[in-house]
Design a protein around this motif. Sequence first.
Motif, mmCIF file in Angstrom:
data_model
loop_
_atom_site.group_PDB
_atom_site.id
_atom_site.type_symbol
_atom_site.label_atom_id
_atom_site.label_comp_id
_atom_site.label_asym_id
_atom_site.label_seq_id
_atom_site.Cartn_x
_atom_site.Cartn_y
_atom_site.Cartn_z
ATOM 1 N N TYR A 39 1.011 -1.465 -0.025
ATOM 2 C CA TYR A 39 0.023 -0.350 -0.223
ATOM 3 C C TYR A 39 0.737 0.679 0.273
ATOM 4 C CZ TYR A 39 -3.640 -2.781 1.512
ATOM 5 O OH TYR A 39 -4.520 -3.838 1.228
ATOM 6 N N LEU A 40 0.927 2.512 -0.397
ATOM 7 C CA LEU A 40 1.209 3.640 -0.517
ATOM 8 C C LEU A 40 0.469 4.593 -0.249
ATOM 9 C CD1 LEU A 40 3.157 3.049 -4.856
ATOM 10 C CD2 LEU A 40 3.963 2.761 -2.121
ATOM 11 N N TYR A 41 0.730 4.961 0.479
ATOM 12 C CA TYR A 41 -0.292 6.131 1.331
ATOM 13 C C TYR A 41 0.309 7.554 1.653
ATOM 14 C CZ TYR A 41 -2.862 1.828 3.072
ATOM 15 O OH TYR A 41 -3.778 1.200 3.299
ATOM 16 N N GLY A 42 -0.370 8.105 1.538
ATOM 17 C CA GLY A 42 0.017 10.002 2.022
ATOM 18 C C GLY A 42 -0.298 9.666 3.225
ATOM 19 N N ARG A 43 -0.210 10.559 4.447
ATOM 20 C CA ARG A 43 -0.071 10.715 6.097
ATOM 21 C C ARG A 43 -1.486 11.023 6.219
ATOM 22 N NH1 ARG A 43 2.324 13.839 10.721
ATOM 23 N NH2 ARG A 43 0.884 13.176 12.009
ATOM 24 N N ARG A 44 -2.363 11.869 6.018
ATOM 25 C CA ARG A 44 -3.458 11.755 5.952
ATOM 26 C C ARG A 44 -4.400 10.051 5.930
ATOM 27 N NH1 ARG A 44 -5.714 16.851 3.333
ATOM 28 N NH2 ARG A 44 -4.581 16.083 2.093
ATOM 29 N N MET A 45 -3.501 9.647 5.342
ATOM 30 C CA MET A 45 -4.533 8.791 4.975
ATOM 31 C C MET A 45 -4.397 7.075 5.465
ATOM 32 S SD MET A 45 -6.861 6.366 3.035
ATOM 33 C CE MET A 45 -7.446 7.581 1.979
ATOM 34 N N TYR A 46 -2.725 7.870 5.478
ATOM 35 C CA TYR A 46 -2.261 6.360 6.772
ATOM 36 C C TYR A 46 -2.898 6.686 7.839
ATOM 37 C CZ TYR A 46 1.699 4.671 9.130
ATOM 38 O OH TYR A 46 2.141 3.708 10.428
ATOM 39 N N ASP A 47 -2.559 7.517 8.514
ATOM 40 C CA ASP A 47 -3.466 7.840 9.740
ATOM 41 C C ASP A 47 -4.491 7.415 10.197
ATOM 42 O OD1 ASP A 47 -0.696 9.003 10.572
ATOM 43 O OD2 ASP A 47 -1.472 10.999 10.369
ATOM 44 N N ASP A 76 2.399 -5.297 3.091
ATOM 45 C CA ASP A 76 3.919 -3.869 2.902
ATOM 46 C C ASP A 76 3.008 -2.381 2.852
ATOM 47 O OD1 ASP A 76 5.826 -5.422 3.407
ATOM 48 O OD2 ASP A 76 5.938 -5.953 1.941
ATOM 49 N N LYS A 77 3.607 -1.137 3.454
ATOM 50 C CA LYS A 77 3.147 -0.279 3.833
ATOM 51 C C LYS A 77 4.248 0.967 3.862
ATOM 52 C CE LYS A 77 0.655 -1.896 6.826
ATOM 53 N NZ LYS A 77 1.025 -2.936 6.592
ATOM 54 N N ILE A 78 3.770 1.650 2.229
ATOM 55 C CA ILE A 78 5.304 2.962 2.257
ATOM 56 C C ILE A 78 4.624 3.772 2.346
ATOM 57 C CG2 ILE A 78 6.137 4.474 0.172
ATOM 58 C CD1 ILE A 78 7.214 1.350 -0.556
ATOM 59 N N VAL A 79 4.464 5.291 3.404
ATOM 60 C CA VAL A 79 4.046 6.338 4.366
ATOM 61 C C VAL A 79 5.269 6.959 3.163
ATOM 62 C CG1 VAL A 79 2.969 8.046 5.670
ATOM 63 C CG2 VAL A 79 2.938 5.035 5.782
ATOM 64 N N TYR A 80 4.204 8.772 2.736
ATOM 65 C CA TYR A 80 4.970 9.328 1.863
ATOM 66 C C TYR A 80 4.561 10.851 2.893
ATOM 67 C CZ TYR A 80 5.871 6.756 -1.797
ATOM 68 O OH TYR A 80 6.769 5.447 -2.370
ATOM 69 N N SER A 81 5.279 11.081 3.635
ATOM 70 C CA SER A 81 5.335 12.755 4.096
ATOM 71 C C SER A 81 6.339 12.672 5.424
ATOM 72 C CB SER A 81 4.502 11.919 5.984
ATOM 73 O OG SER A 81 4.194 12.546 7.000
ATOM 74 N N GLU A 93 7.612 1.465 5.755
ATOM 75 C CA GLU A 93 8.196 2.158 5.571
ATOM 76 C C GLU A 93 8.008 3.572 4.937
ATOM 77 O OE1 GLU A 93 10.778 0.860 1.997
ATOM 78 O OE2 GLU A 93 10.186 -1.915 2.750
ATOM 79 N N LEU A 94 8.765 4.817 5.567
ATOM 80 C CA LEU A 94 8.517 6.472 5.933
ATOM 81 C C LEU A 94 9.327 6.864 4.608
ATOM 82 C CD1 LEU A 94 7.731 8.445 6.954
ATOM 83 C CD2 LEU A 94 9.198 8.664 8.148
ATOM 84 N N ARG A 95 8.706 7.729 3.844
ATOM 85 C CA ARG A 95 9.006 8.346 2.779
ATOM 86 C C ARG A 95 9.229 9.405 2.332
ATOM 87 N NH1 ARG A 95 10.815 3.635 2.299
ATOM 88 N NH2 ARG A 95 11.741 2.285 0.266
ATOM 89 N N ARG A 96 10.461 10.597 2.378
ATOM 90 C CA ARG A 96 9.997 12.303 2.491
ATOM 91 C C ARG A 96 9.846 12.605 1.344
ATOM 92 N NH1 ARG A 96 9.032 12.141 7.516
ATOM 93 N NH2 ARG A 96 11.574 11.524 8.935
#
Length: 187
Positions: A39-47, A76-81, A93-96
Amino acid sequence: MIVSQDGYVAGPDGDFSWARPAEDALASVNEEMAGVGTYLYGRRMYDMMAVWETDPAVAAQSAESERFAELWRRTDKIVYSTTLQEPRTSRTELRRTFDPAEVARLKEATAQDLTVDGPTLAAEAIAHGLVDRITLLVCPLTIGGGLSFWPKTRMDLELRRLDRFEGGVIHLGYEVRGLRGGRGVRP
């Protein structure tokens, strides 16, 4: 994504309490999510989605909710924040920044699907030609404004799936024409 009939994922005040699919619609979502590897998420969707791991009461709502929580936890999840300090869920995992080349490589390297969840991140993935399928659960109401699912870009879509569920919810699956290669990235 779960959307209103007029294409919004949340109303002007951020409310999305109307976006609760019945068991039959959730079973259909679970069927599709079983093939997702990341899953690829932005911050709000991840929250919003993290509760599937952090709040046992959410999963306990129904048998299909429990199944979705199980699928979510093992994926697996990647969060862009730029603001999240640390992920609070496993397999995350966190990506900036969103790197389209990295996502394209991941898309090509995996045998499973990727999903892009959230309209803001999906719009960026669409703009970079990374999305080849769009899946929606359309709820039978209009919101009149708020956070739109659809990006401000033209897409030619071909309907590949149409299912009707309890309460008037419709599951639509589209192929985005003209995009090629790899496994799907699905908002």
